[in-house]
Design a protein around this motif. Structure first.
Motif, short mmCIF file in Angstrom:
data_model
loop_
_atom_site.label_atom_id
_atom_site.label_comp_id
_atom_site.label_asym_id
_atom_site.label_seq_id
_atom_site.Cartn_x
_atom_site.Cartn_y
_atom_site.Cartn_z
N ASP A 224 152.31 -39.08 7.45
CA ASP A 224 152.42 -37.91 5.85
C ASP A 224 151.89 -37.31 5.38
O ASP A 224 150.91 -37.36 4.58
N GLY A 225 151.33 -36.36 5.82
CA GLY A 225 150.81 -35.62 6.30
C GLY A 225 149.63 -34.68 5.81
O GLY A 225 148.79 -33.60 5.55
N LYS A 226 148.77 -35.49 6.53
CA LYS A 226 147.74 -35.88 6.76
C LYS A 226 147.37 -35.98 8.26
O LYS A 226 147.97 -36.61 9.09
N ASN A 227 145.84 -35.41 8.34
CA ASN A 227 145.48 -35.17 10.17
C ASN A 227 145.14 -35.98 10.60
O ASN A 227 143.44 -36.50 9.90
N TYR A 228 144.85 -37.04 11.50
CA TYR A 228 144.71 -38.29 11.79
C TYR A 228 144.14 -38.54 13.06
O TYR A 228 144.59 -38.18 14.16
N LYS A 229 142.59 -38.59 13.97
CA LYS A 229 142.31 -38.86 14.68
C LYS A 229 142.20 -40.01 15.55
O LYS A 229 141.76 -40.83 14.51
N GLY A 234 142.16 -46.06 20.89
CA GLY A 234 142.61 -46.33 18.78
C GLY A 234 143.40 -46.68 18.32
O GLY A 234 143.84 -46.51 17.07
N VAL A 235 141.46 -46.41 17.53
CA VAL A 235 141.30 -46.63 16.21
C VAL A 235 140.95 -45.49 15.69
O VAL A 235 140.07 -44.45 16.46
#
Length: 239
Positions: A224-229, A234-235
């Motif tokens: 949704d347009g945001k960079n997640y790590k 898997g957290v």
């Protein structure tokens, strides 16, 4: 002048012989089985048979070009039929397998009804649920009537389900690990073998499960347009 006449006569003879070749080839073509390369054909009245043909009390199916179909199912008259390695239709009821042409040393499994008809959709066998591809993309790719033998699959109701290595539906809820080609994938299961998709908060931590069900881990993903790590467990480290 005599030389010209002789040459003309020779040319005429060659032309006549060439014109007779198709007829000679046709006359030489005998009915029955013929192999060309890796394909088998069956001739009748000098022509390739197409569609269904009963030969020596066994049923075979030939494509529009006449090549015999083997090791897969064919859909005719609204029903799927399984053709074995010899090309003959498999008629024994119950479990049946054929070689998987796309993957060496693997088999595709089917469950047959009477008359050699393949089971499609959901089927409960010996107390366990299985799904056999019916129509749509997966059926076209894997074969109509083939048992799901991958970790997850989107079934006819649009939901993604998880399956054990033997093809049976996963019944456990919560965390489940499944292996595929030597790798281990983690899923979070709902009731009825349905996979959790998208974001899920578990034990106060955020996880993300992709469209096929596996948990993301040790990676970065734009959602949704945001960079997640996501760490190796898997957290999500920046929810």
């Amino acid at each position: 002048m005599m030389r010209v006449k002789k040459i003309s006569a020779m040319i005429l003879t060659v032309i006549m012989m060439v014109s007779m070749i198709p007829a000679m080839v046709f006359a030489a073509q005998k009915d029955g089985w013929k192999q060309s390369g890796s394909y088998w054909y069956f001739y009748e009245n000098g022509k390739k048979v197409t569609g269904w043909k009963q030969i020596d009390k066994k049923w075979y199916f030939f494509s529009d070009t006449g090549s015999m179909i083997a090791n897969e199912s064919v859909m005719t008259g609204g029903k799927a039929y399984l053709l074995g390695s010899s090309g003959a239709m498999v008629t024994k009821k119950g479990w049946a397998k054929v070689k998987d042409s796309s993957t060496p040393d693997r088999y595709a499994w089917f469950y047959l009804k009477s008359g050699g008809v393949c089971t499609t959709g959901w089927k409960k066998i010996d107390g366990k649920w299985y799904f056999f591809y019916d129509v749509g993309y997966y059926a076209e790719y894997y074969g109509i009537g083939r048992m799901v033998d991958v970790p997850t699959a989107q079934c006819d109701d649009g939901k993604v389900y998880a399956f054990n290595g033997n093809g049976s539906l996963v019944t456990k809820t919560g965390w489940v690990s499944l292996k595929w080609h030597g790798d281990t994938y983690w899923f979070y299961m709902k009731k009825g073998g349905v996979c959790t998709l998208g974001w899920k908060k578990i034990g106060g931590k955020w996880y993300y499960f992709d469209s096929h069900g596996p948990m993301l881990s040790n990676t970065t993903r734009v959602i949704d347009g945001k960079n997640y790590k996501f760490n190796k467990s898997g957290v999500c480290t920046n929810p």
